[in-house]
Design a protein around this motif. Sequence first.
Motif, PDB file in Angstrom:
ATOM      1  N   SER A  42       0.823  -1.203   0.000  1.00 10.90           N
ATOM      2  CA  SER A  42       0.000   0.000   0.000  1.00 10.90           C
ATOM      3  C   SER A  42       0.866   1.265   0.000  1.00 10.90           C
ATOM      4  O   SER A  42       2.053   1.215   0.289  1.00 10.90           O
ATOM      5  N   PRO A  43       0.249   2.396  -0.308  1.00  9.46           N
ATOM      6  CA  PRO A  43       0.996   3.659  -0.337  1.00  9.46           C
ATOM      7  C   PRO A  43       1.383   4.166   1.046  1.00  9.46           C
ATOM      8  O   PRO A  43       2.342   4.902   1.187  1.00  9.46           O
ATOM      9  N   VAL A  44       0.634   3.752   2.078  1.00  7.65           N
ATOM     10  CA  VAL A  44       0.890   4.323   3.394  1.00  7.65           C
ATOM     11  C   VAL A  44       2.068   3.611   4.032  1.00  7.65           C
ATOM     12  O   VAL A  44       2.021   2.404   4.268  1.00  7.65           O
ATOM     13  N   GLY A  45       3.112   4.354   4.373  1.00  4.46           N
ATOM     14  CA  GLY A  45       4.332   3.754   4.919  1.00  4.46           C
ATOM     15  C   GLY A  45       4.095   3.010   6.205  1.00  4.46           C
ATOM     16  O   GLY A  45       4.660   1.952   6.444  1.00  4.46           O
ATOM     17  N   ALA A  46       3.232   3.575   7.071  1.00 12.31           N
ATOM     18  CA  ALA A  46       2.972   2.927   8.356  1.00 12.31           C
ATOM     19  C   ALA A  46       2.367   1.546   8.157  1.00 12.31           C
ATOM     20  O   ALA A  46       2.739   0.582   8.841  1.00 12.31           O
ATOM     21  N   ARG A  48       2.706  -0.383   5.552  1.00 11.56           N
ATOM     22  CA  ARG A  48       3.723  -1.280   5.015  1.00 11.56           C
ATOM     23  C   ARG A  48       4.603  -1.807   6.131  1.00 11.56           C
ATOM     24  O   ARG A  48       4.880  -3.003   6.223  1.00 11.56           O
ATOM     25  N   PHE A  50       3.945  -1.949   9.385  1.00 15.29           N
ATOM     26  CA  PHE A  50       3.189  -2.831  10.270  1.00 15.29           C
ATOM     27  C   PHE A  50       3.074  -4.227   9.675  1.00 15.29           C
ATOM     28  O   PHE A  50       3.271  -5.231  10.363  1.00 15.29           O
TER      29      PHE A  50
END
Lengths: 215, 291, 209
Positions: A42-46, A48, A50
């Motif tokens: 996914s685009p959200v780093g957090a 990724r 997690f």
Amino acid sequence: MEQLWSLMPTFWEGFRVTLLLLVVAGVLSLILGTVIAAMRISPVGALRGFAAVWTEVARNTPLTLVFIFTAFVLPMLGVRLPYIVLAFVALTYYTSPFVAEALRSGINGVPVGQAEAARSIGLGFGQTVSLVVLPQAFRMTIPPLINVFIALTKNTSVAGGFFVVELFATTRQLANDNGNIVMEILITAAVLYLVITVPLGFLAGQLERRWVVKR
Amino acid sequence: MKRRTLPFIALAAAGVLALSACASGGTGGTPEETTAAPEPEPTFAAGSTMAALAEAGTITIGTKFDQPLFGLKGPSGDPEGFDVEIGKIIASELGIDEDGINWKESVSANREPFIKSGEVDLVVATYTINDKRKLDVSFAGPYFLAGQSILVLADNEDIESEDDLVGQPVCSVTGSTPAANLATLGAVPVLTETYSNCLEPLRSGAVVAVSTDNVILAGLAAQNAGEFKVVGEPFTEEPYGIGVKLEDTDFRMWINDVLEEIYADGRYEEAWNKTAGAELPFIDPPAVDRY
Amino acid sequence: MSGASVLFDAPGPKARRLSLILSIVALVLIIAGAVWVVLTLAAPRESGGITLPGMFDGTRWNIFTDPEVWTFILEGVVATLQAAALAAVGAIALGIVLSLLRSSRIAWVRMPTAVVIEFFRGMPVLLMMLFILLVASTGAFWAVVIALILYNGTLIGEILRAGLVALPRGQREAALSVGMREFQSKMLVEFPRRSGRCCRSSSRSSWCC
């Protein structure tokens, strides 16, 4: 032989619980594994991060330890669920990273050009994944996924030590009560496990042969 | 080059560990004081099991390694407990001292196979005598009369006897006779690996009681002072016997003789006080059954 | 599809800020959860009418001051490592043998091997250990090691065989055309070419051949 036949209802009870563990934990870990795999790309780093941490931790914890946590520590924290539900939780937690990895390897098998083409006509992340990537990843994902479920079938035997009377616990109980036919009881239990795993393995082999991607 | 040598180092390490596994034999136990000193030069009828064992100077005894007070493998490496003491006494009557005893773990399911195959010479492992088992092996003794009982939380007033267990979840150990009895009784068995695992579900309320032989329950209650209590009278009879080969009547009768001897001369009580007596009161031994 | 960033646009400032907020919120929630777990476990419990000390109370941990306990634990660790080492060596050896037998050209070698492999793959390891413990007179340690060897040997055999199958056929044909026998071709050409294969079953990275 008579004696063995009279034990069949008990075997069936244990077999039923094993099937229940397999189906419920299988479905739940499919869902959770898909979510984790989606989070991984996914685009959200957090998300990724997690998902990466979850995969590493869950994969490397021994299943027995996970069961100890769900069966003993969770009740200490106030969780009042029946032991079979706690077994579902343990098995789902343990199997989900394997499902996620199987999905990810399938997704990685789809040529980059497909995703680039999808982006170039303006599809967003969700659309690209659901309309273009996943359908193609599907054929590469199924054989390893089936292997994960075969492993799950065998892992249900660990639940037998943690208050869930499934096939393995039933076998030990019967072997103790009928010390004269121990070998026959064990062979029956083995056959019952094979009844689940062999057809699954066969299916995986067939699908792999049909869908093999020639490069 | 580093990438090449690493697998070889790993394999070499694995090999060394494996070799040390093959080399190391049994665990070394620190010699303990024993209640029984070996008899000097006992004589037996030629051709009997007793003569063969005395001649060999070693005996293989099957016992439990995971039952507190009766047969529990301690950090020293050898099992300790009441069953173990009885085994040592029998060995000493054959002229075999403690170091000549080869202890093998007999879990509930492999006691008959081990006796029949000769894997062990005798089994003293909380082995309940029942008619079904008498078809495969023969029993000396009984040397102890246990009974299945119930353990509940100390402030539980609802459970008084086994009738209150019907339809309720009760914890026991997988593959044990008490677990089978619970199923016959109509309770819902909740099974796990060892008895100590049963305490958590009892605390959290997932089960209403733990049920197994009263001596084990008393041991659990004593280890957790004040938290649990044993209720009701034992509702089954579990006579513990010593299992030997089915046809070996001589050996069985000889062991019965030894048992009657130690009931009378105080060695039985001494063995009890040294082990289970730390937690439980002494109970008079039952009469041996010479069938 | 290697770069996951192909699936979406590079995040702009608003998306980055949102991502940061989400990360912080998630971190706070996780830490709060961990703290709650620790506090709940540390609190004393009521049980059976008496109060039990909390999980982190000194009385629960002072068995670790006894050196005999540590020796016992160490013996357990050593036994685990020994079992694992023996099982690993045995499983690799068995895996190689099984993969060779399974991909043999002779039908009456291949079929029984396939049956045996399917049998051992389908059973839980615990059941195998129980079987060996009750039926063979080997004792607990060897029951565990043998069961692990059988189970993992078949697994490794299947992985090796899958790798063998995935090898381009030309390799084997070239070996045979140079005059090698079946067995020689397997040991000298196919296995070494394949030993760098990744463990992930359907990965197609280019450096593994």
